[in-house]
Scaffold this motif. Structure first.
Motif, PDB file in Angstrom:
ATOM      1  N   ARG A 131      27.076  77.051 -18.496  1.00  0.00           N
ATOM      2  CA  ARG A 131      26.564  75.952 -17.669  1.00  0.00           C
ATOM      3  C   ARG A 131      27.488  75.695 -16.482  1.00  0.00           C
ATOM      4  N   LEU A 132      28.797  75.714 -16.717  1.00  0.00           N
ATOM      5  CA  LEU A 132      29.753  75.542 -15.620  1.00  0.00           C
ATOM      6  C   LEU A 132      29.649  76.684 -14.605  1.00  0.00           C
ATOM      7  N   GLY A 133      29.521  77.893 -15.096  1.00  0.00           N
ATOM      8  CA  GLY A 133      29.378  79.038 -14.202  1.00  0.00           C
ATOM      9  C   GLY A 133      28.135  78.935 -13.343  1.00  0.00           C
ATOM     10  N   ALA A 134      27.048  78.496 -13.955  1.00  0.00           N
ATOM     11  CA  ALA A 134      25.800  78.319 -13.198  1.00  0.00           C
ATOM     12  C   ALA A 134      25.941  77.209 -12.168  1.00  0.00           C
ATOM     13  N   ALA A 135      26.546  76.090 -12.581  1.00  0.00           N
ATOM     14  CA  ALA A 135      26.647  74.931 -11.684  1.00  0.00           C
ATOM     15  C   ALA A 135      27.668  75.131 -10.573  1.00  0.00           C
ATOM     16  N   LEU A 136      28.796  75.746 -10.888  1.00  0.00           N
ATOM     17  CA  LEU A 136      29.883  75.854  -9.912  1.00  0.00           C
ATOM     18  C   LEU A 136      29.931  77.193  -9.179  1.00  0.00           C
ATOM     19  N   GLY A 137      29.270  78.198  -9.721  1.00  0.00           N
ATOM     20  CA  GLY A 137      29.308  79.519  -9.093  1.00  0.00           C
ATOM     21  C   GLY A 137      27.971  79.971  -8.548  1.00  0.00           C
ATOM     22  N   LEU A 138      27.011  80.114  -9.438  1.00  0.00           N
ATOM     23  CA  LEU A 138      25.728  80.697  -9.037  1.00  0.00           C
ATOM     24  C   LEU A 138      24.894  79.805  -8.124  1.00  0.00           C
ATOM     25  N   LEU A 139      24.763  78.532  -8.473  1.00  0.00           N
ATOM     26  CA  LEU A 139      23.951  77.634  -7.639  1.00  0.00           C
ATOM     27  C   LEU A 139      24.478  77.520  -6.211  1.00  0.00           C
ATOM     28  N   PRO A 140      25.770  77.215  -6.021  1.00  0.00           N
ATOM     29  CA  PRO A 140      26.254  77.120  -4.642  1.00  0.00           C
ATOM     30  C   PRO A 140      26.150  78.443  -3.879  1.00  0.00           C
TER      31      PRO A 140
ATOM     32  N   ALA B 218      16.912  83.729  -4.541  1.00  0.00           N
ATOM     33  CA  ALA B 218      15.919  82.849  -5.166  1.00  0.00           C
ATOM     34  C   ALA B 218      15.854  83.047  -6.676  1.00  0.00           C
ATOM     35  N   VAL B 219      15.843  84.291  -7.140  1.00  0.00           N
ATOM     36  CA  VAL B 219      15.769  84.494  -8.594  1.00  0.00           C
ATOM     37  C   VAL B 219      17.085  84.118  -9.275  1.00  0.00           C
TER      38      VAL B 219
ATOM     39  N   ARG C  54      19.255  82.503   6.676  1.00  0.00           N
ATOM     40  CA  ARG C  54      17.993  82.032   7.263  1.00  0.00           C
ATOM     41  C   ARG C  54      17.698  82.661   8.615  1.00  0.00           C
ATOM     42  N   THR C  55      18.633  82.587   9.540  1.00  0.00           N
ATOM     43  CA  THR C  55      18.406  83.102  10.894  1.00  0.00           C
ATOM     44  C   THR C  55      18.144  84.612  10.867  1.00  0.00           C
ATOM     45  N   ALA C  56      18.960  85.340  10.143  1.00  0.00           N
ATOM     46  CA  ALA C  56      18.808  86.799  10.100  1.00  0.00           C
ATOM     47  C   ALA C  56      17.487  87.203   9.456  1.00  0.00           C
ATOM     48  N   VAL C  57      17.140  86.557   8.348  1.00  0.00           N
ATOM     49  CA  VAL C  57      15.913  86.927   7.632  1.00  0.00           C
ATOM     50  C   VAL C  57      14.678  86.530   8.430  1.00  0.00           C
ATOM     51  N   VAL C  58      14.657  85.302   8.923  1.00  0.00           N
ATOM     52  CA  VAL C  58      13.476  84.826   9.645  1.00  0.00           C
ATOM     53  C   VAL C  58      13.253  85.638  10.919  1.00  0.00           C
ATOM     54  N   SER C  59      14.308  85.896  11.679  1.00  0.00           N
ATOM     55  CA  SER C  59      14.124  86.674  12.912  1.00  0.00           C
ATOM     56  C   SER C  59      13.693  88.109  12.611  1.00  0.00           C
ATOM     57  N   SER C  60      14.198  88.664  11.541  1.00  0.00           N
ATOM     58  CA  SER C  60      13.807  90.016  11.148  1.00  0.00           C
ATOM     59  C   SER C  60      12.339  90.076  10.741  1.00  0.00           C
ATOM     60  N   VAL C  61      11.903  89.083   9.970  1.00  0.00           N
ATOM     61  CA  VAL C  61      10.506  89.056   9.522  1.00  0.00           C
ATOM     62  C   VAL C  61       9.570  88.790  10.697  1.00  0.00           C
ATOM     63  N   LEU C  62       9.917  87.826  11.532  1.00  0.00           N
ATOM     64  CA  LEU C  62       9.057  87.510  12.679  1.00  0.00           C
ATOM     65  C   LEU C  62       8.933  88.694  13.640  1.00  0.00           C
ATOM     66  N   GLY C  63      10.011  89.448  13.781  1.00  0.00           N
ATOM     67  CA  GLY C  63       9.986  90.619  14.657  1.00  0.00           C
ATOM     68  C   GLY C  63       9.548  91.888  13.952  1.00  0.00           C
ATOM     69  N   LEU C  64       9.231  91.791  12.659  1.00  0.00           N
ATOM     70  CA  LEU C  64       8.889  92.964  11.847  1.00  0.00           C
ATOM     71  C   LEU C  64       9.867  94.111  12.141  1.00  0.00           C
ATOM     72  N   GLU C  65      11.144  93.800  11.925  1.00  0.00           N
ATOM     73  CA  GLU C  65      12.239  94.717  12.251  1.00  0.00           C
ATOM     74  C   GLU C  65      12.034  96.098  11.628  1.00  0.00           C
ATOM     75  N   SER C  66      12.325  97.111  12.415  1.00  0.00           N
ATOM     76  CA  SER C  66      12.195  98.503  11.982  1.00  0.00           C
ATOM     77  C   SER C  66      13.570  99.079  11.657  1.00  0.00           C
TER      78      SER C  66
ATOM     79  N   VAL D  78      23.574  81.653   0.363  1.00  0.00           N
ATOM     80  CA  VAL D  78      22.896  82.864   0.841  1.00  0.00           C
ATOM     81  C   VAL D  78      21.553  82.506   1.471  1.00  0.00           C
ATOM     82  N   LEU D  79      20.813  81.600   0.848  1.00  0.00           N
ATOM     83  CA  LEU D  79      19.524  81.195   1.413  1.00  0.00           C
ATOM     84  C   LEU D  79      19.691  80.521   2.771  1.00  0.00           C
ATOM     85  N   VAL D  80      20.674  79.636   2.882  1.00  0.00           N
ATOM     86  CA  VAL D  80      20.882  78.896   4.133  1.00  0.00           C
ATOM     87  C   VAL D  80      21.524  79.788   5.194  1.00  0.00           C
ATOM     88  N   ALA D  81      22.593  80.494   4.829  1.00  0.00           N
ATOM     89  CA  ALA D  81      23.312  81.313   5.807  1.00  0.00           C
ATOM     90  C   ALA D  81      22.478  82.507   6.280  1.00  0.00           C
TER      91      ALA D  81
END
Length: 161
Positions: free
Chosen positions: A91-100, A143-144, A110-122, A105-108
């Protein structure tokens, strides 16, 4: 409780589906050489598609290993701890390591993933479409892991009560 069951079912389905990515990955890796040397065509396409499949496979495999209890386990030391202590450490590992980490990763990303998807990067080397899928795999992984960490965190709380 219903939300946790639904999340557990969703993650279980994603993990079960992702294991089947190993077969096309093996085929694509195997085909690269004959396509390059014998057919003299399509080896780059096989390589690019293999990279996408590999990224998605690895993105889910971390959570699959965690669900199976074979990931991040120091059995030699943890074997001596009581089940209650092991649950608390998980539980500590999940709360202090995995969740943060997953949230970061989701927040940081965001810009790279969204711009890549919107531009359908090749793919840069071949120009083949689909590189954006590798960046989506980053979010799939986070996410998983986030979902599994929430499950582990709240299941551990229920088990202690």
């Amino acid at each position: 409780m219903v939300i946790l069951r639904g999340l557990d079912c969703l993650i279980g389905t994603v993990v079960a589906a992702a294991k089947w990515l190993a077969l096309p990955l093996i085929v694509l890796l195997f085909l690269q050489w004959p396509l390059r040397e014998l057919v003299r065509a399509f080896s780059r396409e096989a390589n690019d598609l293999g990279q996408v499949v590999f990224a998605l496979f690895v993105a889910v495999s971390v959570t699959a290993a965690t669900r199976a209890g074979t990931h991040l386990a120091v059995d030699l030391v943890a074997r001596r701890y009581s089940p209650r202590t092991r649950r608390r450490l998980a539980r500590l590992g999940a709360a202090l390591g995995l969740l943060p980490w997953a949230l970061f990763v989701l927040v940081a990303g965001r810009t790279a993933v969204v711009s890549s998807v919107l531009g359908l990067e090749s793919f840069q080397d071949s120009g083949n479409p689909g590189y954006f899928m590798i960046k989506i795999a980053l979010w799939v992984m986070a996410a998983v892991i986030l979902g599994q960490a929430l499950l582990d965190l709240f299941r551990a709380v229920r088990a202690d009560q």
